[in-house]
Write a protein that holds these residues in place. Structure first.
Motif, mmCIF file in Angstrom:
data_model
loop_
_atom_site.group_PDB
_atom_site.id
_atom_site.type_symbol
_atom_site.label_atom_id
_atom_site.label_comp_id
_atom_site.label_asym_id
_atom_site.label_seq_id
_atom_site.Cartn_x
_atom_site.Cartn_y
_atom_site.Cartn_z
ATOM 1 N N ILE A 88 6.587 1.742 2.245
ATOM 2 C CA ILE A 88 5.531 1.009 1.534
ATOM 3 C C ILE A 88 6.090 -0.245 0.864
ATOM 4 C CG2 ILE A 88 5.617 2.140 -0.731
ATOM 5 C CD1 ILE A 88 2.389 1.561 1.204
ATOM 6 N N VAL A 103 -1.806 -2.346 -0.732
ATOM 7 C CA VAL A 103 -2.014 -1.359 0.327
ATOM 8 C C VAL A 103 -1.825 0.036 -0.249
ATOM 9 C CG1 VAL A 103 -1.162 -0.469 2.531
ATOM 10 C CG2 VAL A 103 -1.202 -2.935 2.108
ATOM 11 N N ILE A 163 -1.886 4.115 1.084
ATOM 12 C CA ILE A 163 -1.997 5.066 2.194
ATOM 13 C C ILE A 163 -2.822 6.237 1.687
ATOM 14 C CG2 ILE A 163 -0.758 6.632 3.735
ATOM 15 C CD1 ILE A 163 1.548 4.597 3.704
ATOM 16 N N VAL A 198 -3.100 7.048 10.450
ATOM 17 C CA VAL A 198 -2.976 6.776 9.023
ATOM 18 C C VAL A 198 -4.198 5.993 8.568
ATOM 19 C CG1 VAL A 198 -1.585 5.606 7.266
ATOM 20 C CG2 VAL A 198 -0.463 6.752 9.183
ATOM 21 N N LEU A 221 -5.597 3.581 5.721
ATOM 22 C CA LEU A 221 -5.089 2.652 4.715
ATOM 23 C C LEU A 221 -6.245 1.993 3.974
ATOM 24 C CD1 LEU A 221 -2.593 0.802 7.077
ATOM 25 C CD2 LEU A 221 -1.949 2.453 5.326
ATOM 26 N N VAL A 241 -6.941 -1.450 2.069
ATOM 27 C CA VAL A 241 -6.294 -2.758 2.090
ATOM 28 C C VAL A 241 -7.232 -3.803 1.497
ATOM 29 C CG1 VAL A 241 -5.285 -4.516 3.598
ATOM 30 C CG2 VAL A 241 -5.096 -2.109 4.217
ATOM 31 N N VAL A 292 -0.873 -7.299 6.658
ATOM 32 C CA VAL A 292 -0.634 -5.865 6.821
ATOM 33 C C VAL A 292 -0.603 -5.491 8.301
ATOM 34 C CG1 VAL A 292 -1.593 -3.561 6.392
ATOM 35 C CG2 VAL A 292 -1.586 -5.270 4.572
#
Length: 162
Positions: free
Chosen positions: A113, A120, A122, A146, A148, A150, A158
Motif C-alpha cells: 500500500i 486508496v 483495500i 481486490v 478498492l 479510490v 492507481v
C-alpha cells in the motif's frame, strides 16, 4: 399520463421510467402504498437518487451515471471488472483481478500500500470462493480479486500502479 396498477399486491417489481422524475417518484410511492413489493425508478437528475431511496423507493437508477461507470470501466483496458461511482463522483469502488505485475502481488498489504496514493483503501479480497478480510499482514496473490476505494482524481495513477 394514466397509471393503472391492477393486482398490485401480486406485482413483484414495478419499474417507473417516464420522462419525469416527479412522476416516477409519485408512481413508485403509490405502488408501494397499494402493495407492490419492490420499486425501481429511473432518475434523470442524479442528485435525486438518494432522496428517492430515502422516502421509500427501493432502487433509484440514473442512466447517465450507469453509462459513465461503464465507459470508465471499458476505458481502463479491461483492468477493472466492476466499478461504481460514489459520493457524487468523488470516489470510486473498483474491483480488479491482481496480475503478477501488480504492486499488490505477493506482498503484504501494509508493504504494498506504500506504493499507492494515500487515498486508496483495500476493502475486500477474494481468492477463488474464499473471502479474505484484508489486514496489514494479508498477502495478496496473483489471481485474487481486490475491491478498492479510490478518490476519482487519482484513478489513473492507481490503475497504472496496479
Amino acid at each position: 399520463m394514466q397509471v393503472v396498477i391492477v393486482g398490485a399486491g401480486q406485482v413483484g417489481t414495478l419499474i417507473t421510467a417516464t420522462d419525469s422524475d416527479e412522476k416516477n417518484l409519485l408512481v413508485s410511492l403509490l405502488a408501494k402504498d397499494v402493495g407492490v413489493q419492490r420499486t425501481v425508478a429511473i432518475v434523470e437528475d442524479g442528485e435525486y437518487a438518494p432522496l428517492f431511496e430515502a422516502v421509500g423507493v427501493d432502487v433509484a437508477v440514473n442512466p447517465r451515471e450507469v453509462t459513465a461507470e461503464e465507459i470508465i470501466r471499458f476505458t481502463q483496458e479491461g483492468q477493472i471488472e466492476n466499478l461504481s461511482l460514489v459520493e457524487n463522483r468523488q470516489a470510486e469502488v473498483i474491483e480488479i483481478e491482481v496480475t503478477e505485475e501488480s504492486v499488490l502481488a505477493d506482498r503484504p498489504i501494509n508493504e504494498s500500500i506504500t506504493d499507492l496514493p494515500s487515498e486508496v483503501v483495500i476493502g475486500a479480497v477474494t481468492r477463488g470462493r474464499e473471502f479474505i478480510v484484508p489486514r496489514g499482514e494479508t498477502i495478496i496473490k496473483p489471481g485474487d480479486h481486490v475491491v478498492l476505494f479510490v478518490s476519482t482524481h487519482i484513478l489513473s495513477e492507481v490503475m497504472n500502479a496496479i
